[in-house]
Design a protein around this motif. Structure first.
Motif, mmCIF file in Angstrom:
data_model
loop_
_atom_site.group_PDB
_atom_site.id
_atom_site.type_symbol
_atom_site.label_atom_id
_atom_site.label_comp_id
_atom_site.label_asym_id
_atom_site.label_seq_id
_atom_site.Cartn_x
_atom_site.Cartn_y
_atom_site.Cartn_z
ATOM 1 N N ALA A 141 0.923 -1.311 -0.079
ATOM 2 C CA ALA A 141 0.178 -0.172 -0.009
ATOM 3 C C ALA A 141 0.953 1.106 0.072
ATOM 4 O O ALA A 141 0.651 2.221 -0.645
ATOM 5 C CB ALA A 141 -0.944 -0.134 1.332
ATOM 6 N N LYS A 142 2.080 1.213 0.763
ATOM 7 C CA LYS A 142 2.975 2.455 0.723
ATOM 8 C C LYS A 142 3.842 2.519 -0.514
ATOM 9 O O LYS A 142 3.557 3.915 -1.028
ATOM 10 C CB LYS A 142 3.965 2.130 1.915
ATOM 11 C CG LYS A 142 4.849 3.202 2.155
ATOM 12 C CD LYS A 142 5.722 3.045 3.382
ATOM 13 C CE LYS A 142 6.970 4.040 3.279
ATOM 14 N NZ LYS A 142 6.184 5.404 3.791
ATOM 15 N N LEU A 143 4.090 1.480 -1.100
ATOM 16 C CA LEU A 143 4.616 1.649 -2.524
ATOM 17 C C LEU A 143 3.780 2.348 -3.502
ATOM 18 O O LEU A 143 3.997 3.154 -4.388
ATOM 19 C CB LEU A 143 5.013 0.252 -2.868
ATOM 20 C CG LEU A 143 5.866 0.654 -4.333
ATOM 21 C CD1 LEU A 143 7.129 -0.478 -4.260
ATOM 22 C CD2 LEU A 143 5.238 0.390 -5.680
ATOM 23 N N LEU A 144 2.378 1.785 -3.382
ATOM 24 C CA LEU A 144 1.298 2.282 -4.368
ATOM 25 C C LEU A 144 1.028 3.688 -4.190
ATOM 26 O O LEU A 144 1.016 4.666 -5.045
ATOM 27 C CB LEU A 144 -0.024 1.426 -4.211
ATOM 28 C CG LEU A 144 -1.324 1.935 -5.295
ATOM 29 C CD1 LEU A 144 -0.928 1.679 -6.748
ATOM 30 C CD2 LEU A 144 -2.402 1.037 -4.798
ATOM 31 N N LYS A 145 1.256 4.237 -2.780
ATOM 32 C CA LYS A 145 0.888 5.778 -2.480
ATOM 33 C C LYS A 145 2.012 6.533 -2.838
ATOM 34 O O LYS A 145 1.782 7.691 -3.411
ATOM 35 C CB LYS A 145 0.720 5.819 -1.004
ATOM 36 C CG LYS A 145 0.430 7.060 -0.349
ATOM 37 C CD LYS A 145 -0.141 7.065 0.973
ATOM 38 C CE LYS A 145 -0.377 8.474 1.817
ATOM 39 N NZ LYS A 145 0.843 9.313 1.880
ATOM 40 N N LEU A 146 3.108 6.056 -2.691
ATOM 41 C CA LEU A 146 4.272 6.910 -2.988
ATOM 42 C C LEU A 146 4.223 7.064 -4.623
ATOM 43 O O LEU A 146 4.571 8.097 -5.149
ATOM 44 C CB LEU A 146 5.673 6.173 -2.815
ATOM 45 C CG LEU A 146 5.994 6.024 -1.292
ATOM 46 C CD1 LEU A 146 6.915 5.062 -1.060
ATOM 47 C CD2 LEU A 146 6.313 7.486 -0.709
ATOM 48 N N HIS A 147 3.956 5.936 -5.478
ATOM 49 C CA HIS A 147 3.893 6.157 -6.716
ATOM 50 C C HIS A 147 2.778 7.211 -7.437
ATOM 51 O O HIS A 147 2.957 8.031 -8.080
ATOM 52 C CB HIS A 147 3.417 4.864 -7.390
ATOM 53 C CG HIS A 147 3.088 4.701 -8.852
ATOM 54 N ND1 HIS A 147 1.702 4.734 -9.340
ATOM 55 C CD2 HIS A 147 3.847 5.077 -10.137
ATOM 56 C CE1 HIS A 147 1.754 4.996 -10.733
ATOM 57 N NE2 HIS A 147 2.991 5.049 -10.994
ATOM 58 N N LYS A 148 1.702 7.138 -6.829
ATOM 59 C CA LYS A 148 0.586 7.895 -6.866
ATOM 60 C C LYS A 148 0.997 9.646 -6.334
ATOM 61 O O LYS A 148 0.432 10.609 -7.432
ATOM 62 C CB LYS A 148 -0.857 7.620 -6.216
ATOM 63 C CG LYS A 148 -1.268 6.523 -6.623
ATOM 64 C CD LYS A 148 -2.716 6.122 -5.768
ATOM 65 C CE LYS A 148 -3.438 5.159 -6.577
ATOM 66 N NZ LYS A 148 -4.658 4.672 -5.650
ATOM 67 N N GLU A 149 1.811 9.769 -5.662
ATOM 68 C CA GLU A 149 2.261 11.026 -5.055
ATOM 69 C C GLU A 149 3.370 11.346 -6.037
ATOM 70 O O GLU A 149 3.850 12.623 -5.595
ATOM 71 C CB GLU A 149 2.372 11.237 -3.820
ATOM 72 C CG GLU A 149 1.246 10.897 -2.772
ATOM 73 C CD GLU A 149 1.806 10.517 -1.181
ATOM 74 O OE1 GLU A 149 3.073 10.412 -0.857
ATOM 75 O OE2 GLU A 149 0.736 10.645 -0.374
ATOM 76 N N GLY A 150 3.717 10.720 -6.735
ATOM 77 C CA GLY A 150 5.115 10.991 -7.824
ATOM 78 C C GLY A 150 6.266 11.185 -6.845
ATOM 79 O O GLY A 150 7.294 11.624 -7.334
ATOM 80 N N LYS A 151 6.297 10.426 -5.881
ATOM 81 C CA LYS A 151 7.779 10.255 -4.988
ATOM 82 C C LYS A 151 8.613 9.029 -5.559
ATOM 83 O O LYS A 151 8.589 8.026 -4.715
ATOM 84 C CB LYS A 151 7.642 10.177 -3.644
ATOM 85 C CG LYS A 151 6.607 11.463 -2.935
ATOM 86 C CD LYS A 151 6.317 11.236 -1.592
ATOM 87 C CE LYS A 151 5.644 12.561 -0.947
ATOM 88 N NZ LYS A 151 5.143 12.207 0.428
ATOM 89 N N LEU A 152 9.014 9.152 -6.630
ATOM 90 C CA LEU A 152 9.657 8.152 -7.473
ATOM 91 C C LEU A 152 10.775 7.559 -6.772
ATOM 92 O O LEU A 152 11.137 6.325 -6.635
ATOM 93 C CB LEU A 152 9.808 8.538 -8.808
ATOM 94 C CG LEU A 152 10.513 7.316 -9.863
ATOM 95 C CD1 LEU A 152 9.198 6.339 -10.009
ATOM 96 C CD2 LEU A 152 10.600 8.105 -11.292
#
Length: 309
Positions: free
Chosen positions: A226-237
């Motif tokens: 879930a954390k990885l998906l959230k980071l992706h959505k926030e653009g924190k590549l």
């Protein structure tokens, strides 16, 4: 027929007692922990669910138990997908009908593999179209050469099948990112959802426009996904890439620990429910064998992060 929504799904392991019967409290505890970890849906009888080791009645019961546990605990929005693969079209159709009766929303179907020399491209297409025609649920194709005698459906074949009105997605456990990108760039996820089948290319699949993940490691660390998906959505590549690296190492470590029994051993040791029991010919992994094991240590480092989230 609607494709399953984008997100991350778990091919849930099924816990057994020492007699190899369903360990219902452990199954319920696992389903709840996964739902609380934010999964979009639970795949019952994926390869991790030992589908081929269950009777028809047990397969229905596993779906019912999962759906009932979710509904009774306020997780009506979590999907239940049923693995319905079998070695004949006739049996696969029956399992699809059973899945509908038991409360699943979609089915995921392996290509038959008892007679690989006869499974030509035309025959594979004929099989999936015939079963999809009769399936009362939206139909997804499961491509996993390891469990289908090496049969590996390429992007041209999957794109042909994607044009069927009831075929709405695929799970790519082959790990071929080029295949995923070709499909994801051809079909919108709302029409044909292309899922990574392993956590070691979860982020890569998202960057390529895929629908997300259906992966075994979610059994262990749903909140990390879930954390990885959230980071992706926030653009924190950069942060997402660092976390993906940890998932990649842990995914490999789980494979080296022995697959299904390894997942059960890690989960039961670290989360306090279930046991590593599997049905033969699979071999159970003991908790003692995890002590000092470098692969177990890799996974347990990620579990520490899971428990902090």
């Amino acid at each position: 027929m609607a494709a399953p929504p984008s997100g991350y799904y778990v091919p849930a392991v099924l816990f057994f007692d020492e007699n190899e019967d369903f360990d219902v409290p452990a199954i319920q505890s696992h389903v709840l922990r996964l739902a609380q970890g934010g999964v979009t849906g639970i795949l019952v009888q994926g390869s991790n669910g030992e589908a081929q080791h269950l009777s028809h009645d047990e397969r229905k019961e596993a779906i019912k138990l999962t759906r009932k546990t979710l509904d009774e605990n306020g997780f009506q929005n979590v999907l239940v997908i049923a693995g319905t693969g079998a070695q004949s079209a006739r049996e696969t159709k029956k399992l699809c009908a059973d899945a509908k009766e038991a409360g699943a929303s979609h089915v995921l179907v392996l290509t038959p593999s008892t007679w690989p020399p006869q499974m030509s491209v035309d025959n594979i297409i004929r099989f999936h179209r015939e079963v999809a025609d009769s399936s009362p649920l939206p139909y997804m194709i499961y491509n996993f050469p390891v469990v289908t005698a090496g049969l590996d459906l390429d992007s041209d074949l999957l794109a042909t099948l994607a044009q069927h009105p009831n075929i709405v997605g695929t799970k790519l456990s082959c790990g071929q990112i080029g295949k995923l990108q070709r499909l994801a760039s051809t079909f919108p996820s709302a029409e044909f959802a292309t899922f990574a089948g392993r956590s070691d290319f979860f982020l890569t699949s998202l960057l390529c426009g895929g629908a997300g993940l259906i992966g075994a490691l979610v059994n262990v660390v749903p909140k990390v996904h879930a954390k990885l998906l959230k980071l992706h959505k926030e653009g924190k590549l950069e942060e997402a890439m660092a976390l993906q690296a940890k998932l990649g190492h842990a995914d490999w470590a789980m494979q080296k620990l022995g697959g299904i029994s390894g997942v059960k051993a890690i989960v039961s040791k670290n989360f306090g429910y279930g046991s590593p029991n599997v049905r033969g010919p699979l071999k159970p992994l003991t908790h003692e064998s995890l002590v000092g094991n470098k692969h177990a240590q890799t996974v347990e480092e990620l579990i520490a992060l899971e428990k902090s989230l």
